[in-house]
Design a protein around this motif. Structure first.
Motif, PDB file in Angstrom:
ATOM      1  N   VAL B 153      22.626  30.146 -68.228  1.00 25.52           N
ATOM      2  CA  VAL B 153      21.511  29.254 -68.532  1.00 25.52           C
ATOM      3  C   VAL B 153      22.020  27.835 -68.785  1.00 25.52           C
ATOM      4  O   VAL B 153      21.397  26.846 -68.400  1.00 25.52           O
ATOM      5  CB  VAL B 153      20.705  29.795 -69.737  1.00 25.52           C
ATOM      6  CG1 VAL B 153      19.702  28.756 -70.227  1.00 25.52           C
ATOM      7  CG2 VAL B 153      19.989  31.083 -69.355  1.00 25.52           C
ATOM      8  N   GLU B 158      18.051  26.284 -66.435  1.00 25.60           N
ATOM      9  CA  GLU B 158      16.755  26.947 -66.265  1.00 25.60           C
ATOM     10  C   GLU B 158      16.612  28.075 -67.290  1.00 25.60           C
ATOM     11  O   GLU B 158      17.568  28.815 -67.532  1.00 25.60           O
ATOM     12  CB  GLU B 158      16.660  27.580 -64.865  1.00 25.60           C
ATOM     13  CG  GLU B 158      16.712  26.592 -63.718  1.00 25.60           C
ATOM     14  CD  GLU B 158      15.437  25.784 -63.614  1.00 25.60           C
ATOM     15  OE1 GLU B 158      14.371  26.323 -63.993  1.00 25.60           O
ATOM     16  OE2 GLU B 158      15.511  24.614 -63.194  1.00 25.60           O
ATOM     17  N   PRO B 159      15.391  28.246 -67.854  1.00 28.20           N
ATOM     18  CA  PRO B 159      15.171  29.401 -68.739  1.00 28.20           C
ATOM     19  C   PRO B 159      15.360  30.698 -67.958  1.00 28.20           C
ATOM     20  O   PRO B 159      15.103  30.732 -66.748  1.00 28.20           O
ATOM     21  CB  PRO B 159      13.707  29.265 -69.166  1.00 28.20           C
ATOM     22  CG  PRO B 159      13.312  27.876 -68.831  1.00 28.20           C
ATOM     23  CD  PRO B 159      14.179  27.430 -67.696  1.00 28.20           C
ATOM     24  N   LYS B 160      15.791  31.721 -68.637  1.00 26.33           N
ATOM     25  CA  LYS B 160      15.972  33.005 -67.959  1.00 26.33           C
ATOM     26  C   LYS B 160      15.337  34.127 -68.774  1.00 26.33           C
ATOM     27  O   LYS B 160      15.545  34.246 -69.976  1.00 26.33           O
ATOM     28  CB  LYS B 160      17.462  33.296 -67.769  1.00 26.33           C
ATOM     29  CG  LYS B 160      17.706  34.554 -66.940  1.00 26.33           C
ATOM     30  CD  LYS B 160      19.142  34.653 -66.477  1.00 26.33           C
ATOM     31  CE  LYS B 160      19.431  35.975 -65.793  1.00 26.33           C
ATOM     32  NZ  LYS B 160      18.998  36.036 -64.408  1.00 26.33           N
ATOM     33  N   LYS B 161      14.542  34.916 -68.051  1.00 26.92           N
ATOM     34  CA  LYS B 161      13.869  36.026 -68.708  1.00 26.92           C
ATOM     35  C   LYS B 161      14.652  37.306 -68.426  1.00 26.92           C
ATOM     36  O   LYS B 161      14.973  37.598 -67.277  1.00 26.92           O
ATOM     37  CB  LYS B 161      12.448  36.145 -68.140  1.00 26.92           C
ATOM     38  CG  LYS B 161      11.564  37.112 -68.907  1.00 26.92           C
ATOM     39  CD  LYS B 161      10.282  37.402 -68.149  1.00 26.92           C
ATOM     40  CE  LYS B 161       9.191  36.409 -68.515  1.00 26.92           C
ATOM     41  NZ  LYS B 161       7.861  36.881 -68.058  1.00 26.92           N
ATOM     42  N   SER B 184      16.523  31.270 -77.960  1.00 20.38           N
ATOM     43  CA  SER B 184      15.893  32.382 -77.257  1.00 20.38           C
ATOM     44  C   SER B 184      14.671  32.846 -78.027  1.00 20.38           C
ATOM     45  O   SER B 184      14.574  32.653 -79.234  1.00 20.38           O
ATOM     46  CB  SER B 184      16.875  33.540 -77.086  1.00 20.38           C
ATOM     47  OG  SER B 184      17.354  33.962 -78.350  1.00 20.38           O
ATOM     48  N   VAL B 196      13.617  35.725 -73.640  1.00 19.02           N
ATOM     49  CA  VAL B 196      13.734  34.594 -72.730  1.00 19.02           C
ATOM     50  C   VAL B 196      14.747  33.629 -73.340  1.00 19.02           C
ATOM     51  O   VAL B 196      14.673  33.285 -74.515  1.00 19.02           O
ATOM     52  CB  VAL B 196      12.382  33.866 -72.559  1.00 19.02           C
ATOM     53  CG1 VAL B 196      12.508  32.774 -71.505  1.00 19.02           C
ATOM     54  CG2 VAL B 196      11.290  34.857 -72.173  1.00 19.02           C
ATOM     55  N   PHE B 198      16.522  29.947 -73.352  1.00 17.85           N
ATOM     56  CA  PHE B 198      16.254  28.562 -72.960  1.00 17.85           C
ATOM     57  C   PHE B 198      17.516  27.721 -73.025  1.00 17.85           C
ATOM     58  O   PHE B 198      18.356  27.937 -73.905  1.00 17.85           O
ATOM     59  CB  PHE B 198      15.191  27.949 -73.884  1.00 17.85           C
ATOM     60  CG  PHE B 198      13.871  28.666 -73.845  1.00 17.85           C
ATOM     61  CD1 PHE B 198      12.928  28.380 -72.877  1.00 17.85           C
ATOM     62  CD2 PHE B 198      13.591  29.654 -74.771  1.00 17.85           C
ATOM     63  CE1 PHE B 198      11.723  29.050 -72.837  1.00 17.85           C
ATOM     64  CE2 PHE B 198      12.379  30.331 -74.745  1.00 17.85           C
ATOM     65  CZ  PHE B 198      11.444  30.028 -73.779  1.00 17.85           C
ATOM     66  N   SER B 201      18.093  21.850 -75.571  1.00 13.25           N
ATOM     67  CA  SER B 201      17.323  20.658 -75.199  1.00 13.25           C
ATOM     68  C   SER B 201      17.940  19.416 -75.821  1.00 13.25           C
ATOM     69  O   SER B 201      18.754  19.490 -76.697  1.00 13.25           O
ATOM     70  CB  SER B 201      15.879  20.825 -75.635  1.00 13.25           C
ATOM     71  OG  SER B 201      15.836  21.315 -76.956  1.00 13.25           O
TER      72      SER B 201
END
Lengths: 80, 201
Positions: B153, B158-161, B184, B196, B198, B201
């Protein structure tokens, strides 16, 4: 052994353990473990959305060598 | 569980017949979300009542020991208090019956054990049950997986589920992600709740 194991597991989680009785019945479609509990405990052994009942079935099914075991939960005195 | 039977799967509750409608919300209200340790872990940081946790361990050990005796399974029981929760571990030779292919029997047994503890203490138990070191092994595998995901990530931004996981599994992933400095969250409903991850940021 399965009856005894199921009885033990159920007795441990109910408010009226002495009222728990498990019987193995042979029906046309195979064996059934019939669990009878005090009416006040039925909700408890079923659990929210049936999850406690499912947990009982998972454990007993595994002890049965992953054979399918049907478990019926009933109130004491309930006629079927 | 891999019961080779047509009734297993989408209708796992079928065998319990029609009595489900008699479920009493009152009876189950106090013991819902018993395996929600994931969310609870941050929530209650009150001082651990070691006496209570030891009592939980004793009740759980009796419950499990009774089952081992009946099923004629060999196993020794270790009790421990880890952080804020009691940990009861069954160690022994062949305990696959109590773990299951993917730990689903262990989860079920833990749930029942927590209910047994709750009945006697009146307190919602967060007790952890381990059998044959399954959780310990799973924990290190998942932590490694979490670190790998964090790197991915971080790289992609990109966010990952992730796939659906149990509360136990999600907790380990959240911890691994947090250690890597990322964020997360869990989303969805059990049993399809997933983590998920993230990017920072």
């Amino acid at each position: 052994m399965l009856e005894e194991a199921l009885e033990h597991l159920v007795r441990g989680i109910v408010a009226h353990p002495d009222d728990v009785h498990v019987a193995s019945r042979v029906l046309r479609r195979g064996n059934v473990l019939e669990v009878r509990v005090h009416p006040d405990d039925l909700g408890k052994v079923i659990g929210r959305g049936g999850r406690t009942a499912r947990a009982l079935r998972t454990v007993i099914g595994s002890l049965a060598g992953n054979r399918h075991v049907r478990i019926d939960l009933l109130e004491t005195g309930e006629v079927r | 569980m891999s019961i080779p039977d047509e009734t297993v799967g989408d209708e796992r509750g079928e065998g319990f017949g029609t009595m489900v409608s008699t479920e009493s919300a009152e009876d189950t209200a106090g013991v819902t979300d018993l395996d929600g340790g994931e969310e609870l872990d941050d929530a209650d940081d009150g001082p651990a009542d070691v006496g209570l946790l030891e009592q939980e361990g004793d009740i759980a050990a009796d419950y499990i020991e009774g089952l081992l005796d009946i099923a004629d399974l060999d196993g020794d029981i270790d009790m421990d208090v880890e952080g804020e929760r009691a940990v009861v571990s069954v160690v022994g030779a062949t305990l696959d019956e109590l773990v299951g292919d993917d730990g689903e029997v262990l989860e079920a047994l833990q749930e029942l054990t927590r209910l047994a503890v709750h009945r006697q203490t009146g307190v919602r138990a967060r007790l952890m049950l381990d059998v044959g070191g399954f959780r310990a092994r799973r924990r290190s595998e998942l932590a490694e997986f979490g670190r790998t995901i964090a790197q991915e990530v971080e790289r992609t931004g990109e966010p990952k589920k992730l796939r659906a996981m149990s509360p136990f599994e999600r907790k380990i992933i959240h911890d691994a992600i947090a250690s890597a400095g990322l964020r997360s969250e869990s989303e969805g409903e059990e049993p399809n709740r997933r983590v998920v991850v993230f990017p920072a940021s």
